[in-house]
Design a protein around this motif. Structure first.
Motif, PDB file in Angstrom:
ATOM      1  N   UNK A 350      42.262  37.422  48.400  1.00 38.92           N
ATOM      2  CA  UNK A 350      42.869  37.805  49.525  1.00 38.92           C
ATOM      3  C   UNK A 350      44.609  37.810  49.219  1.00 38.92           C
ATOM      4  N   UNK A 351      44.900  36.839  48.393  1.00 43.16           N
ATOM      5  CA  UNK A 351      46.148  36.504  47.960  1.00 43.16           C
ATOM      6  C   UNK A 351      46.699  38.080  47.050  1.00 43.16           C
ATOM      7  N   UNK A 352      45.984  38.695  46.515  1.00 44.74           N
ATOM      8  CA  UNK A 352      46.118  39.549  45.719  1.00 44.74           C
ATOM      9  C   UNK A 352      46.096  40.949  46.487  1.00 44.74           C
ATOM     10  N   UNK A 353      45.081  41.058  47.320  1.00 43.00           N
ATOM     11  CA  UNK A 353      45.027  42.511  48.312  1.00 43.00           C
ATOM     12  C   UNK A 353      46.207  42.446  49.173  1.00 43.00           C
ATOM     13  N   UNK A 354      46.512  41.317  49.571  1.00 40.49           N
ATOM     14  CA  UNK A 354      47.876  41.327  50.622  1.00 40.49           C
ATOM     15  C   UNK A 354      49.190  41.182  49.928  1.00 40.49           C
ATOM     16  N   UNK A 355      49.274  41.318  48.809  1.00 41.31           N
ATOM     17  CA  UNK A 355      50.712  41.178  47.928  1.00 41.31           C
ATOM     18  C   UNK A 355      51.449  42.442  48.442  1.00 41.31           C
ATOM     19  N   UNK A 356      52.673  42.048  48.653  1.00 38.47           N
ATOM     20  CA  UNK A 356      53.618  43.205  49.071  1.00 38.47           C
ATOM     21  C   UNK A 356      54.043  44.055  47.907  1.00 38.47           C
ATOM     22  N   UNK A 357      54.072  43.467  46.634  1.00 42.70           N
ATOM     23  CA  UNK A 357      54.454  44.185  45.469  1.00 42.70           C
ATOM     24  C   UNK A 357      53.661  44.755  44.710  1.00 42.70           C
ATOM     25  N   UNK A 358      52.424  44.166  44.436  1.00 40.77           N
ATOM     26  CA  UNK A 358      51.231  44.929  43.370  1.00 40.77           C
ATOM     27  C   UNK A 358      50.042  44.235  43.855  1.00 40.77           C
ATOM     28  N   UNK A 359      49.374  45.148  44.754  1.00 44.81           N
ATOM     29  CA  UNK A 359      48.258  44.537  45.338  1.00 44.81           C
ATOM     30  C   UNK A 359      46.855  45.117  44.796  1.00 44.81           C
ATOM     31  N   UNK A 360      47.036  45.398  43.422  1.00 42.07           N
ATOM     32  CA  UNK A 360      45.920  45.916  42.739  1.00 42.07           C
ATOM     33  C   UNK A 360      45.173  44.846  42.128  1.00 42.07           C
ATOM     34  N   UNK A 361      43.664  44.586  42.333  1.00 44.98           N
ATOM     35  CA  UNK A 361      43.237  43.503  41.581  1.00 44.98           C
ATOM     36  C   UNK A 361      42.540  43.961  40.317  1.00 44.98           C
ATOM     37  N   UNK A 380      25.630  35.840  42.605  1.00 44.74           N
ATOM     38  CA  UNK A 380      25.689  35.253  44.063  1.00 44.74           C
ATOM     39  C   UNK A 380      27.292  35.194  44.374  1.00 44.74           C
ATOM     40  N   UNK A 381      28.194  35.283  43.631  1.00 51.13           N
ATOM     41  CA  UNK A 381      29.428  35.259  43.935  1.00 51.13           C
ATOM     42  C   UNK A 381      29.882  36.602  44.374  1.00 51.13           C
ATOM     43  N   UNK A 382      29.590  37.411  43.600  1.00 50.50           N
ATOM     44  CA  UNK A 382      29.830  39.024  43.729  1.00 50.50           C
ATOM     45  C   UNK A 382      29.035  39.467  45.147  1.00 50.50           C
ATOM     46  N   UNK A 383      27.926  38.794  45.405  1.00 53.16           N
ATOM     47  CA  UNK A 383      27.340  39.403  46.553  1.00 53.16           C
ATOM     48  C   UNK A 383      28.069  38.793  47.660  1.00 53.16           C
ATOM     49  N   UNK A 384      28.740  37.702  47.612  1.00 57.02           N
ATOM     50  CA  UNK A 384      29.362  37.280  48.591  1.00 57.02           C
ATOM     51  C   UNK A 384      30.572  38.103  49.059  1.00 57.02           C
ATOM     52  N   UNK A 385      31.044  38.904  48.111  1.00 57.47           N
ATOM     53  CA  UNK A 385      32.184  39.882  48.204  1.00 57.47           C
ATOM     54  C   UNK A 385      31.723  41.163  48.483  1.00 57.47           C
ATOM     55  N   UNK A 386      30.589  41.215  48.666  1.00 57.12           N
ATOM     56  CA  UNK A 386      29.967  42.679  48.715  1.00 57.12           C
ATOM     57  C   UNK A 386      30.397  43.751  50.118  1.00 57.12           C
ATOM     58  N   UNK A 387      30.802  42.674  50.940  1.00 55.57           N
ATOM     59  CA  UNK A 387      31.469  43.161  52.335  1.00 55.57           C
ATOM     60  C   UNK A 387      32.701  43.972  51.919  1.00 55.57           C
ATOM     61  N   UNK A 388      33.246  43.576  50.984  1.00 48.58           N
ATOM     62  CA  UNK A 388      34.535  44.417  50.721  1.00 48.58           C
ATOM     63  C   UNK A 388      34.006  45.921  50.022  1.00 48.58           C
ATOM     64  N   UNK A 389      33.126  46.069  49.399  1.00 44.96           N
ATOM     65  CA  UNK A 389      32.514  47.341  48.832  1.00 44.96           C
ATOM     66  C   UNK A 389      32.195  48.218  50.145  1.00 44.96           C
ATOM     67  N   UNK A 390      31.346  47.269  50.813  1.00 47.43           N
ATOM     68  CA  UNK A 390      30.908  48.145  52.081  1.00 47.43           C
ATOM     69  C   UNK A 390      32.087  48.720  52.893  1.00 47.43           C
ATOM     70  N   UNK A 391      32.896  48.038  53.209  1.00 49.94           N
ATOM     71  CA  UNK A 391      34.032  48.006  54.117  1.00 49.94           C
ATOM     72  C   UNK A 391      34.706  49.755  53.497  1.00 49.94           C
ATOM     73  N   UNK A 392      34.735  49.498  52.224  1.00 49.33           N
ATOM     74  CA  UNK A 392      35.677  50.494  51.672  1.00 49.33           C
ATOM     75  C   UNK A 392      34.862  51.648  51.257  1.00 49.33           C
ATOM     76  N   UNK A 393      33.684  51.359  51.489  1.00 46.21           N
ATOM     77  CA  UNK A 393      32.570  52.531  51.127  1.00 46.21           C
ATOM     78  C   UNK A 393      32.611  53.037  49.687  1.00 46.21           C
TER      79      UNK A 393
END
Ligand SMILES: Nc1ncnc2c1ncn2[C@@H]1O[C@H](COP(=O)(O)OP(=O)(O)O)[C@@H](O)[C@H]1O
Ligand SMILES: CC(=O)OP(=O)(O)O
Ligand SMILES: [Mg+2]
Length: 445
Positions: A350-361, A380-393
């Motif tokens: 979330x720190x990367x995604x919310x960065x003001x100057x460079x938000x590209x992970x 298992x880690x990536x499945x936990x973050x799958x909501x990010x992919x769903x939200x962004x389609x």
């Protein structure tokens, strides 16, 4: 013959990894590792070397009680034997790059040679820092002394894990605790470790992405016997999970990781008493937290490969089925580890995604013995973050085939993923040699 080889020695908490590089080509001539050093089972080592155009491998099992420095002595004798290095033997070694986990306040590598007037002062200063990395520094410094004495012509370069984290801002380094009344060998702030690994991973990822390092944003999980995570923004460490010592953050093979600090006073009320460990005194509290905790305390083994196979036994090999107790305790250990890991990775992403100057992970990177070998943990880690992919389609997420089957450095997520993930085989040894050679050049040696 002029000295034409550089040796890298990486003293981990349970392993000694080593590699000999050609000074001219930086090609690896010999590489190997010892495992179970100071463990319950006897230590053993293996290494491969090229002879007459063919790769040859040697292995050796040592006696159960072999000390850390004796394991290294055996390795050095074997690696520098005449049949491997010819009649010049160890005279061919120009420098030894040592991984020293805690560098204290050092802001650069330290280069010394036997007989230098600073030699004793450097050894004394490093000994003072030893209690801040109790599973690492003392042993690594014994090996430095061994090399200074037995390779008197060679330089020894101390390459510190802590150097990479000097860019972490002060408000994240500071602990909210009063200044102690006595003088401590180093300020009691966050130092962070596994820095040589993070620096190497950053180099590898910049190359992979074809981007300058200064623009690369990564969240890296280095998961070995000791594990940590690092947030790298614009090529610099801005946060990491380990602290004033390598104990903070994730649990490890025998380390507790972060616990309520009050716990130790209830668990071991006499925690300031000292106990002898590996020939020196450490406090009972530190012993319990570093050596009697972690996976070993939770389920009886510190091998994460065994833990996964017991937690999720395969129905195709019923003969190896774990007991119910092994199964339940391993399942608990796995769930606890995954949960702790996610609790560090989520705010870093979330720190990367919310960065003001460079938000590209640019990547979520898995590395270290566990990170490189456990496809299930990565999934298992990536499945936990799958909501990010769903939200962004995005249609992204874990690429099962590449996660399960691939070899070496590779992306393990599908095209379009917002959380692109990679497996990177880290090489702390490559980074140490790079750092040591740069220091040698800087000092005009
Ligand atoms: N097949 C496997 N799956 C998951 N973890 C494994 C596997 N094989 C080994 N490991 C883990 O990797 C750890 C060693 O990682 P490494 O990074 O080499 O450790 P060190 O901290 O000593 O440098 C072992 O302690 C073990 O827990
Ligand atoms: C700092 C640390 O825990 O190192 P390793 O994982 O090599 O033991
Ligand atoms: Mg390691």
């Amino acid at each position: 013959m002029a000295a034409d080889l550089d040796l890298a020695v990486n003293c981990g908490s349970s392993s000694i990894k080593f590699a000999l590089y050609s000074t001219e080509t930086r090609n690896v001539v010999v590489s190997g590792s010892a495992s179970n050093v100071q463990g319950d089972a006897p230590a053993s080592y293996k290494f491969s070397h090229s002879a007459g155009g063919k790769e040859q491998e040697r292995t050796k099992e040592l006696e159960a009680s072999t000390s850390y420095e004796d394991v290294f002595r055996e390795i050095l004798k074997d690696v520098t034997s005449e049949d491997i290095l010819g009649s010049e033997r160890e005279k061919r070694i120009r420098l030894v790059a040592h991984r020293i986990v805690h560098g204290g306040t050092a802001d650069a590598p330290i280069l010394i040679r036997h007989g230098d007037k600073e030699e004793q002062e450097v050894l004394d200063r490093m000994e003072e820092v030893s209690s801040f990395a109790p599973l690492h520094n003392h042993h690594a410094m014994l090996i430095v002394k061994e090399c200074l004495e037995h390779l008197p012509e060679s330089y020894s370069v101390l390459c510190f894990d802590t150097l990479f984290h000097q860019t972490i801002p002060q408000y994240r380094r500071q602990y909210a605790i009063s200044t102690p009344p006595h003088k401590t060998p180093v300020p009691l702030v966050k130092y962070g470790f596994h820095g040589l690994s993070y620096a190497n991973i950053l180099d590898q990822m910049a190359e992979e992405l074809g981007k300058p390092k200064e623009q690369v944003n990564l969240v890296v999980a280095h998961l070995g016997s000791g594990g940590s995570c690092c947030l790298i923004q614009n090529g610099k460490s801005t946060q990491t999970t380990m602290g004033v010592t390598p104990l903070e953050g994730l649990p490890g093979g025998t380390r507790s990781g972060t616990v309520d600090p009050s716990l130790i006073f209830h668990h071991t009320p006499d925690c300031s008493e000292t106990v002898k460990w590996s020939g020196r005194d450490i406090t009972k509290g530190e012993y319990v937290l570093n050596k009697e905790s972690g996976f070993k305390a939770l389920c009886g083994t510190n091998n994460f490969g065994t833990i996964i196979s017991r937690a999720y036994p395969s129905s195709s090999s019923p003969d190896d089925a774990p007991s119910n107790e092994e199964h339940m305790s391993s399942r608990l250990t796995y769930q606890l580890y995954l949960d702790h890991l996610l609790s560090f990775l989520a705010p870093y992403l979330s720190s990367v995604f919310s960065s003001q100057d460079n938000a590209t992970l640019d990547g979520l990177v898995f590395s270290g013995g566990i990170g490189e070998k456990s496809a299930q943990l990565r999934r298992d880690v990536l499945e936990h973050f799958a909501w990010i992919e769903r939200l962004a389609s995005s249609g992204g997420g874990v690429d099962e085939a590449r996660n399960e089957k691939g070899e070496g450095r590779r992306e393990i997520t599908k095209a379009g993923s917002r959380v692109r993930a990679w497996v990177v085989e880290t090489s702390e040894e490559d980074e140490m040699i790079r750092m040591a050679e740069e220091e040698l050049k800087k000092q005009g040696k």
